[in-house]
Design an enzyme around this catalytic site. Structure first.
Site, PDB file in Angstrom:
ATOM      1  N   GLU A 163       0.779  -1.236   0.000  1.00 42.86           N
ATOM      2  CA  GLU A 163       0.000   0.000   0.000  1.00 42.86           C
ATOM      3  C   GLU A 163       0.817   1.295   0.000  1.00 42.86           C
ATOM      4  OE1 GLU A 163      -2.910  -0.013   3.117  1.00 42.86           O
ATOM      5  OE2 GLU A 163      -4.059  -1.627   2.199  1.00 42.86           O
ATOM      6  N   GLU A 358      -5.389  -8.483   1.189  1.00 47.76           N
ATOM      7  CA  GLU A 358      -6.007  -8.155   2.483  1.00 47.76           C
ATOM      8  C   GLU A 358      -7.485  -7.909   2.268  1.00 47.76           C
ATOM      9  OE1 GLU A 358      -4.360  -4.844   4.700  1.00 47.76           O
ATOM     10  OE2 GLU A 358      -2.317  -5.502   4.299  1.00 47.76           O
TER      11      GLU A 358
HETATM   12  C1  BGC Z   1      -2.914  -2.201   5.991  1.00 52.55           C
HETATM   13  C2  BGC Z   1      -2.896  -2.940   7.306  1.00 52.55           C
HETATM   14  C3  BGC Z   1      -3.987  -2.382   8.209  1.00 52.55           C
HETATM   15  C4  BGC Z   1      -5.317  -2.647   7.559  1.00 52.55           C
HETATM   16  C5  BGC Z   1      -6.509  -2.136   8.348  1.00 52.55           C
HETATM   17  C6  BGC Z   1      -4.280  -1.882   5.477  1.00 52.55           C
HETATM   18  O1  BGC Z   1      -4.332  -0.536   5.161  1.00 52.55           O
HETATM   19  O2  BGC Z   1      -2.108  -2.831   5.043  1.00 52.55           O
HETATM   20  O3  BGC Z   1      -1.627  -2.813   7.856  1.00 52.55           O
HETATM   21  O4  BGC Z   1      -3.941  -2.901   9.491  1.00 52.55           O
HETATM   22  O5  BGC Z   1      -5.372  -2.057   6.286  1.00 52.55           O
HETATM   23  O6  BGC Z   1      -6.455  -0.766   8.496  1.00 52.55           O
END
Ligand code: BGC
Length: 453
Positions: A163, A358
């Protein structure tokens, strides 16, 4: 029909968010631990000094992953654990920790997916200007070489950078993340260009020094907008909105195309080059060739998107949020169809297999009187989102895997331990792990390869 047979069912974490041990065994300082020392930066003065104590509880954590039936685990390496000053001398104890983690994962048939950089930048390099310094490309290349030489005999899958939208946008544009700076346009474009060159240099070195054939991607994010209706004009409007080049620096930093077009297509969006011509660094053909290294897949972090319809000057219009719209603990909107349309639009444009690197939500989870953590909202969220991902797979989008965020509750950056994203509950007082109901649910989904979603 559904997910492919070898689908990588995974969960993800990041070094600073779970490891703790920030001053142990020769680890160097990183910008997040320094940021946490400053007043009023992080919720309630929290820090990652201990976090989930994964540095000491790694085996117990891998055992839980195995109990869940995870096929893949995405984690990041703490740069300063293995190169305390960012470059130069190597800290063998740091290498040993990741070797032990990799071996433990393999022992349990869990495929390691390694992210090189998930925001815990070396403080010593930040003092030299960090990403603003053109040498940052060489620093990252050196780090990637150490990774390739030490881990690529057993790790096949890599993501270079997590990111850029967030660590540059929040760390350097609006200053709410480490290192907490607020830069102008000129500095933004210089840093962004260096980050992309560093990505390219890392890909090259991972391939050159890899001890086996390695597979590499990038893990950006962005709002995965979706159409208000399936009418072709709304679909086109949503597509345009995802890849648009906004005017405001804050929005541009968060955009998809500014970061992914150079990586996958070899060029910055033309519209942006024109709009921001006055602020851009020198961009050479060699730079673009370096940035545009062949990649094996797209990694995309997806949390939500905005509903879009045809209209407005640019051909799209964001519809207004419905009163009482569903939202997560973090107040993020719950928009499952972003996990159908996002991958579909990305696949059309960049033509590579996709890993969702993610996806998840924070909930105000509590330990109930029965000692368990019941999190029906997480199960409902994940099931809605995964159904949409499955729809994408069934409609011809090549989806290679999915990493739930996150394996366990952890240090949620500027929000400290206030937000709980995990499938595993962490009691930070005792470091006891309690698998939540969603852990059992996800375990079943993995076993069935998502058939009964
Ligand atoms: C990030 C994580 C973060 C998650 C929730 C993403 O932006 O890669 O490190 O914990 O989102 O905010």
């Amino acid at each position: 029909m559904g997910f492919r047979e070898d689908f990588a069912w995974g969960a993800a974490t990041a070094s600073y968010q779970i490891e703790g041990g920030v001053q142990e065994d020769g680890k160097g300082r990183d910008i997040w631990s320094v940021f946490c020392e400053q007043e009023n930066r992080v919720f309630d003065g929290h820090n990652g000094d201990i976090a989930c104590d994964h540095y000491h509880k790694m085996k117990e954590d891998v055992k839980l992953m195995a109990d869940m039936g995870l096929k893949a685990y995405r984690f990041s390496v703490s740069w300063t654990r293995i190169l305390p000053e960012g470059t130069g001398s190597i800290n063998q104890k740091g290498i040993d920790f990741y070797n032990a983690l990799i071996d433990e994962l393999r022992l349990h048939q869990i495929e390691p997916y390694m992210t090189l950089f998930h925001w815990d930048y070396p403080y010593e390099l930040q003092r030299k200007g960090g990403w603003l310094n053109d040498s940052s490309v060489d620093w990252f290349e050196e780090y990637a070489r150490v990774i390739a030489e030490n881990f690529s005999d057993r790790v096949k899958y890599f993501f270079t950078i997590n990111e850029p939208q967030i660590f540059i946008g929040l760390g350097f544009v609006n200053g709410i993340f480490a290192p907490g700076y607020r830069c102008g346009k000129r500095e933004f474009f210089q840093m962004a260009h260096n980050v992309l060159k560093a990505h390219g240099a890392a890909v090259k070195v991972l391939r050159q020094c890899g001890k086996q054939k390695v597979f590499i991607g990038f893990a950006p994010c962005g709002s995965m907008n979706f159409p208000a209706t399936e009418r072709p004009e709304d679909v086109e409007a949503a597509r345009k909105s995802i890849f648009a080049v906004p005017d405001k620096l804050e929005d541009l930093a968060a955009s998809v195309a500014w970061w992914s077009d150079p990586v996958f297509l070899g060029a910055y969006p033309k519209e942006g080059l024109e709009k921001f011509a006055a602020y851009l660094p020198e961009i050479t053909k060699e730079d673009m060739d370096l940035i545009h290294q062949p990649l094996d897949f797209i990694g995309q972090n997806v949390y939500n998107g905005k509903e879009v319809e045809k209209g407005g000057d640019q051909g799209f219009h964001l519809t207004s949020m419905k009163t009482g719209y569903p939202k997560t603990g973090f107040n993020w909107p719950i928009t499952p169809s972003c996990l159908y349309w996002g991958p579909k639009f990305l696949y059309e444009r960049y033509q590579k297999p996709i890993y969702i690197t993610e996806n998840g939500l924070s909930c105000p989870d509590v330990v109930s009187q029965d000692g368990q953590v019941h999190d029906p909202n997480r199960i409902d969220f994940l099931s809605r989102y995964l159904k949409e991902l499955k729809r994408a797979a069934e409609n011809g989008v090549d989806i290679a895997g999915y990493f739930q965020w996150s394996l366990m509750d952890n240090f949620e950056w500027a929000s400290g331990y206030h937000e709980r994203f995990g499938l595993i509950y962490i009691d930070y007082e005792t470091q006891k792990r309690i698998p939540k109901d969603s852990f059992q649910w996800y375990s079943r989904i993995i076993k069935e390869n998502g058939i009964n979603l």
